[in-house]
Design a protein around this motif. Structure first.
Motif, PDB file in Angstrom:
ATOM      1  N   LEU A 296     -22.970  18.855   5.541  1.00  0.00           N
ATOM      2  CA  LEU A 296     -21.674  19.268   5.012  1.00  0.00           C
ATOM      3  C   LEU A 296     -20.601  18.617   5.877  1.00  0.00           C
ATOM      4  O   LEU A 296     -20.142  19.178   6.869  1.00  0.00           O
ATOM      5  N   TYR A 302     -18.739  19.127   0.182  1.00  0.00           N
ATOM      6  CA  TYR A 302     -18.218  20.458  -0.101  1.00  0.00           C
ATOM      7  C   TYR A 302     -18.187  20.750  -1.590  1.00  0.00           C
ATOM      8  O   TYR A 302     -18.486  21.851  -2.038  1.00  0.00           O
ATOM      9  N   GLN A 414     -20.293  27.302  14.079  1.00  0.00           N
ATOM     10  CA  GLN A 414     -21.030  26.388  13.208  1.00  0.00           C
ATOM     11  C   GLN A 414     -20.545  24.953  13.352  1.00  0.00           C
ATOM     12  O   GLN A 414     -21.316  24.005  13.196  1.00  0.00           O
ATOM     13  N   GLN A 418     -23.669  22.845  14.221  1.00  0.00           N
ATOM     14  CA  GLN A 418     -24.138  22.096  13.057  1.00  0.00           C
ATOM     15  C   GLN A 418     -23.221  20.957  12.646  1.00  0.00           C
ATOM     16  O   GLN A 418     -23.565  20.188  11.742  1.00  0.00           O
ATOM     17  N   THR A 420     -20.550  21.544  11.084  1.00  0.00           N
ATOM     18  CA  THR A 420     -19.954  22.014   9.834  1.00  0.00           C
ATOM     19  C   THR A 420     -18.442  22.103  10.003  1.00  0.00           C
ATOM     20  O   THR A 420     -17.973  22.834  10.875  1.00  0.00           O
TER      21      THR A 420
END
Length: 934
Positions: A296, A302, A414, A418, A420
Motif C-alpha cells: 500500500l 489505495y 504502521q 510496514q 503504510t
C-alpha cells in the motif's frame, strides 16, 4: 504485557487527494501528512511527533521496535516476548520494579495504561503520560530511552520472571491453542513463522541462560530498528529537541546482524487437514485462499484497497440475507478478504454446520461466493455500498477535531513497521470522494476473480472428537466444489426499498413543564403524555447524540412459567424488524444514515437506547416511536434463532469455561431459577406469540418513561422533534412499579470445585460478598480497597511467588434490588499452586486488617483514580450513565462532587476499616476450576 499471534484481518482506510484520473493512471506515491513532525537521527533512530488535544493534558509515547519472535535464534524461542517483560523489571534509571511504582504514583495504571506487546515481527511499548507537569514529559522520554537500550537484565530478575511468563503461557492453553498448533503449519506453509510462536517453548523458557537474552537484546534492540511516536498535548518543537538530544548517542552494534525480511512463500498447492477435539462444539469447514499481499504505497494501491472494502461489504450483506432464509443448514457463514502474515493476505470462507448438514451448509454458503464470482454484484448493491462507505467517511470528517491520540499513533506505527502511508484525513477524504463514483461492477468482479482462486487453498475441517468417524475426506469435499461449480445460478433479485419508514405521522404532544439544573447544564422537559426528557448538551463530540429510555416494569412482572419467553422477548421481537419491514429491508432503508436504535427489557424495567448524528436525529426518533408502537414478529427468524439456541445449549458444556461460569452463577444466586442456565426444556417453552404479546405489553404505556439525551445538540431546536415523536408515545397511566426479586447470598465460607477440561491449568475465583450501606463514600472506599489489594497481589502472587500472570480484584456495590457488595479476586495458575496462592491472598488481606494501606498505596490509588475520573467526565458516555443512574435510583441530580475532597476520606484507617467490613471472611466462596482426572 502480552504477545500477538496473527495480524487481524481488515483494510486500512487512508487519506488521499488529487485528480482521480491522474491517480489511477500514474499511481502517485502517497505523501505524509504535514501535521506530523518526523525525522531520523544519524544512528537510524526514527521519530514521529504530533500535537493533538484529544484528550487534553495527556500525551502518548510509543516505542516501536522492528523486533519480534521471528528474529530469535533456535535457543532463544520466546525471548523476544521475555525481553519485553524484562524492560519493566529493571533499567538504568528504574532498577527492579521502580518504573511501575513511579508511574502508578503519577496516575498511570499498570496493564490498563502502561503496557506492551510482542508479535512475530515487532515489539511495541506504550506509555500515556499526564502533561500537567512539564517534567513528566521529560521523564517519559527518559523511560523511552531506557526501554530502547538500557535494560539491566540482571540474572536474578530473569530467573524470577520465568514463572510469570510460564503462567502467561498457561493461560493460553485450551481448545483454541490446540487447534492452532495443528493448523498453523499449513496456514504458514511450514515457514519460519511456524517455529517462532512469540510465547516460546517451555524447555527454553525454563532453562535458557541469561546470556541468550542478553545476546538477543544486544543484537536487535538498536536505534536503526526503533521509532518513537509521541502524540498528544505537547510542544512539538521542545519534544523534538529532547528526542534529538537524548537518543542521538544510541549506538548500533559494531558488527550488526542484518535484519532479514522474512516472508511466507506461496507453494501453489492445496492443503487439507481434519482436526478434532473433545471441546469443539460443532462441525465447521474453514478455507483460506492465500495471496501475496499488495503493498500500500501509491494512489492506485489505495484505490484497490477501496475496491476490496466494497467487495467485503457487499459479500457480507449477501451472506446476511442467506442467514435469514427459512431453516438454513448452517449456524453461521462468513467470507471476505483480509490480512494474514508474512507478506500474505487471504480470501477466507467459513461455515459452521447444523448437525449432519455439512454438505448442505457448504453448498449454501459457497454457492453465494461462486455466484458473486460468476455473475458479480448488481448496481443497486454497489450504490448502497458506496453510500455506506461515504457516510462513514463523512461522519469521520465531522469528528476530525476530536480524533483521539491513539488513532494517530496506530497510523504512524504502521508507517514505520510496514511503510503504510499516513497522508492525513483531508487528503483521504478528497481522494475517496473523487474516486468512489468511478468504481464499477467490473472492478468488483475483477476483485472476485483475483482472490477466489483454486490454488493456494488451505481447507480445515474442525469437528468434535465424537464425529471423527463420520467426517468427509478431501476428495469428497473437492466433489462438493465441483457440484457448486456446475450449478446454473439465477441473477440476484433486488427487494424493493423505496418505502417510507413512518407513513402516518402521529399526533404530537406538547411540553407542559420545564426545569433547569443549571449547575449541570441539564434541562428537564415533561411532555403531555407524562414522558420526561432529560437533555444534556455537550461538545465532547462534534456530531454525536446518544440516548436511553427507562421505565418501571420489566421481566420480573411475569411468573416463572413465562420467564423464558419474557427474558427473550426483546431479542426475538427486537431482532425481527419494525412495522412491516424485515431487518434486511430496514438495513437498506437506513443505508446512508448514522443511526441505531434498539429495545431492551430488563429485570425491573424496559426502554430503548441508541444514537445518531444531528441530521439523522429525526430518523432515530421515528425508530424510537416504532420500537414502542410497531413491533414486528417473524416466524422464519424466530425458528432460525431457536435452532441456533438449541445447538448452543446442546453443546454448551463441551467448553470447560461454561461449566465453571454456570457453577459460579448458580452458587452466588442461591440456585435461583431466573439466574440458572438455559435448558432445552426452557427453550421449548418459548412462544413467538407470547413474546410478541409481552413486548407489546411492556411498551404499551410510556407515561412513566424517562428519556436521557446527551450530545451535541441545541435544546430549543430539538424540542419540536421530541414533542412530535416522544410526545406521541402511548400513555395509559398504569402507574407501574418495579418488581424486586431477591436472591439469597451463600452464607459462611464455601469451596466449590469444578473438574472439567484436559489442560494442566486452574482458574481461581474468590468471592467475598454481603449486605452493605450503599452510598458514594462507601463505594469509593470499596474501590480503594479493591485496587490496593490488587497492588499487593501483583507483588505477592506475581513478582514474589512467580506463580500468577495477572491477578485481578474487582469490587462492586449495588443499590437494587438489595444493597449489597461483592469483591472478586481471580487468577489462573498451576493446579498444584491453588492452596499456596489462596493462602497468600489471605495473608495480604490479614495485613490490611492489621495495618491498613500504606502511604505509597494511597498515593497510587488516588492519582490513578483522579486521572481516570478527569477523562471519564469528558465523555457523552459518562453523562448518559450518570444521569440515568441518578434518575433511576431516585437520587438528586446535583453538581459533581469535589473528587479531591472525597479522596481525602480515603486513608490508612478507612482502608483498614473497609477491609474488615468487606473482607472480614463472614461470607466467602472459593471457586476452583481444575482439569479432569486422567
Amino acid at each position: 504485557m502480552h504477545y500477538r499471534h496473527l495480524a487481524t484481518a481488515g483494510l486500512l482506510c487512508l487519506s488521499l487527494a488529487g485528480s482521480t484520473a491522474q491517480a489511477q493512471s500514474t499511481g502517485q506515491p502517497i505523501p505524509l501528512d504535514t501535521a506530523v513532525r518526523t525525522g531520523k537521527l544519524s544512528n537510524g533512530f526514527t521519530y514521529y511527533i504530533r500535537k493533538n488535544n484529544e484528550p487534553a493534558k495527556r500525551v502518548l509515547f510509543y516505542l516501536v521496535n522492528k523486533v519480534g519472535s521471528i528474529l530469535e535464534d533456535d535457543d532463544q524461542q520466546g525471548l523476544a516476548h521475555f525481553m519485553e517483560h524484562m524492560n519493566f523489571n529493571g533499567t538504568t534509571h528504574f532498577p527492579k520494579n521502580e518504573l511501575i511504582d513511579y508511574l502508578q504514583k503519577a496516575g498511570v495504571r499498570f496493564g490498563a495504561d502502561l503496557n506492551a506487546y510482542t508479535g512475530f515481527d515487532e515489539t511495541v511499548y506504550q506509555l500515556p503520560i499526564p502533561t500537567d507537569d512539564p517534567a513528566m514529559v521529560s521523564r517519559g522520554l527518559d523511560i523511552m530511552r531506557d526501554w530502547a537500550h538500557e535494560a539491566l537484565l540482571e540474572t536474578d530478575d530473569i530467573d524470577k520472571e520465568r514463572g510469570v511468563i510460564l503462567e502467561e503461557k498457561r493461560l493460553r492453553k485450551g481448545v483454541g491453542e490446540r487447534l492452532q498448533q495443528q493448523t498453523f503449519p499449513l496456514t504458514l506453509n511450514y515457514s519460519r513463522y511456524t517455529k517462532r510462536n512469540p510465547i516460546g517453548t517451555d524447555s527454553i523458557l525454563n532453562h535458557f541462560p541469561a546470556s541468550a537474552i542478553r545476546r538477543f537484546h544486544q543484537d536487535w534492540y538498536r536505534p536503526n530498528l526503533q521509532a518513537l511516536i509521541v502524540v498528544g498535548d505537547v510542544d512539538v518543537n521542545k519534544v523534538e529537541q529532547q528526542i534529538r538530544k537524548q537518543f542521538a548517542d544510541l549506538k548500533n552494534p559494531a558488527n550488526e546482524r542484518p535484519r532479514p525480511e522474512y516472508k511466507i512463500a506461496l507453494t501453489g498447492k492445496n492443503q487439507f487437514l481434519t482436526v478434532t477435539d473433545a471441546e469443539v462444539s460443532n462441525v465447521a469447514l474453514e478455507m483460506l485462499i492465500k495471496h501475496n499481499a499488495d503493498k500500500l504505497q501509491t494512489t492506485t494501491d489505495y484505490l484497490n484497497s477501496m475496491k476490496r472494502s466494497l467487495f467485503n461489504q457487499m459479500l457480507a450483506f449477501r451472506l446476511g440475507e442467506l442467514s435469514q432464509q427459512a431453516n438454513p443448514p448452517f449456524l453461521g457463514v462468513n467470507a471476505g478478504i483480509g490480512n494474514l502474515l508474512g507478506g500474505l493476505d487471504q480470501f477466507s470462507f467459513s461455515v459452521t454446520a447444523k448437525p449432519g448438514k455439512l454438505s448442505e451448509a457448504f453448498a449454501a454458503g459457497w454457492s453465494q461466493v461462486e455466484k458473486v464470482k460468476r455473475l458479480g454484484f448488481t448496481q443497486p448493491e454497489l450504490d448502497r455500498a458506496k453510500t455506506s462507505f461515504m457516510t462513514s467517511l463523512d461522519a469521520a470528517s465531522r469528528e476530525q477535531s476530536k480524533v483521539p491520540s491513539n488513532s494517530y499513533v496506530s497510523e504512524y506505527q504502521q508507517l514505520f513497521l510496514q511503510g503504510t502511508p499516513a497522508p492525513g484525513f483531508q487528503w483521504e477524504y478528497n481522494f475517496v470522494k473523487n474516486a468512489l463514483p468511478g468504481i464499477s461492477l467490473d472492478d468488483l468482479k475483477e476483485v472476485a476473480n483475483d482472490y477466489i482462486q483454486d490454488n493456494n487453498r488451505d481447507i480445515f475441517l474442525v469437528a468434535p472428537e465424537k464425529d471423527k468417524g463420520s467426517l468427509p475426506d478431501s476428495a469428497t469435499i473437492q466433489s462438493w466444489f465441483k457440484q457448486v461449480a456446475a450449478t446454473n445460478f439465477e441473477p440476484y433479485k433486488e427487494s424493493a426499498t423505496d418505502q417510507v419508514l413512518l407513513k402516518n405521522l402521529p399526533a404530537p404532544g406538547k411540553v407542559v413543564a420545564r426545569k433547569k439544573i443549571a449547575e449541570l447544564g441539564i434541562q428537564q422537559l415533561t411532555l403531555s403524555n407524562g414522558v420526561k426528557v432529560w437533555l444534556k448538551p455537550t461538545t465532547y463530540k462534534n456530531d454525536q447524540i446518544q440516548f436511553i429510555s427507562f421505565a418501571p416494569g420489566g421481566i420480573n412482572k411475569y411468573p416463572n412459567e413465562d420467564f423464558p419467553t419474557a427474558s427473550s422477548a426483546s431479542g426475538i421481537i427486537g431482532g425481527s424488524g419494525l412495522a412491516g419491514f424485515s431487518p434486511l429491508q430496514l438495513s437498506k432503508m437506513l443505508n446512508g444514515k448514522s443511526v441505531a436504535v434498539g429495545a431492551y427489557i430488563g429485570g425491573r424495567g424496559q426502554g430503548v437506547n441508541g444514537g445518531s448524528s444531528s441530521k439523522d436525529l429525526e430518523t432515530a426518533l421515528q425508530l424510537v416511536y416504532l420500537r414502542y408502537t410497531a413491533p414486528r414478529k417473524d416466524t422464519v427468524l424466530f425458528e432460525n434463532a431457536m435452532a441456533q439456541s438449541r445447538q448452543q445449549i446442546t453443546n454448551r458444556y463441551t467448553d470447560p469455561g461454561n461449566v465453571f461460569k454456570d457453577t459460579v452463577g448458580a452458587v452466588l444466586s442461591g440456585y435461583h431459577y431466573r439466574t440458572s442456565p438455559a435448558t432445552l426444556a426452557r427453550l421449548d417453552s418459548i412462544s413467538l406469540e407470547k413474546a410478541y404479546d409481552i413486548y407489546r405489553d411492556r411498551f404499551a404505556d410510556a407515561s412513566q418513561t424517562n428519556f436521557v439525551f446527551v450530545g451535541n445538540f441545541n435544546t430549543d431546536s430539538i424540542t419540536p422533534l421530541l414533542e412530535k415523536y416522544l410526545g406521541a408515545l402511548p400513555s395509559l397511566h398504569r402507574n407501574e412499579k418495579a418488581v424486586k426479586i431477591h436472591t439469597q447470598l451463600p452464607k459462611g465460607n464455601l469451596i466449590k470445585t469444578v473438574a472439567k477440561g484436559k489442560e494442566d491449568k486452574a482458574t481461581v475465583l474468590l468471592v467475598y460478598s454481603g449486605d452493605c450501606v450503599y452510598n458514594t463514600n462507601n463505594k469509593l472506599q470499596l474501590q480503594a480497597l479493591s485496587e490496593i489489594l490488587e497492588y499487593r497481589l501483583l507483588t505477592s502472587l506475581r513478582e514474589n511467588a512467580g506463580e500468577v500472570y495477572t491477578p485481578s480484584v474487582q469490587g462492586s456495590m449495588s443499590k437494587e434490588p438489595d444493597q449489597r457488595y461483592s469483591i472478586n479476586v481471580s487468577f489462573g495458575c498451576a493446579p498444584e499452586h491453588v492452596e499456596h496462592l489462596a493462602g497468600l491472598v489471605q495473608q495480604d488481606i490479614d495485613a490490611l486488617h492489621a495495618k491498613g494501606a500504606t502511604t505509597d498505596e494511597l498515593q497510587k490509588f488516588k492519582a490513578g483514580y483522579l486521572k481516570q475520573y478527569e477523562l471519564q467526565i469528558e465523555s457523552n458516555e459518562f453523562w448518559l450513565q450518570y444521569i440515568t443512574g441518578k434518575v433511576e435510583n431516585n437520587e438528586a441530580l446535583k453538581a459533581l462532587p469535589d473528587m479531591n475532597k472525597l479522596l481525602d476520606a480515603v486513608n490508612t484507617t478507612s482502608v483498614q476499616a473497609a477491609s474488615k467490613t468487606y473482607l472480614g471472611g463472614q461470607n466467602s466462596v472459593r471457586f476452583v476450576s481444575l482439569p479432569e482426572k486422567k
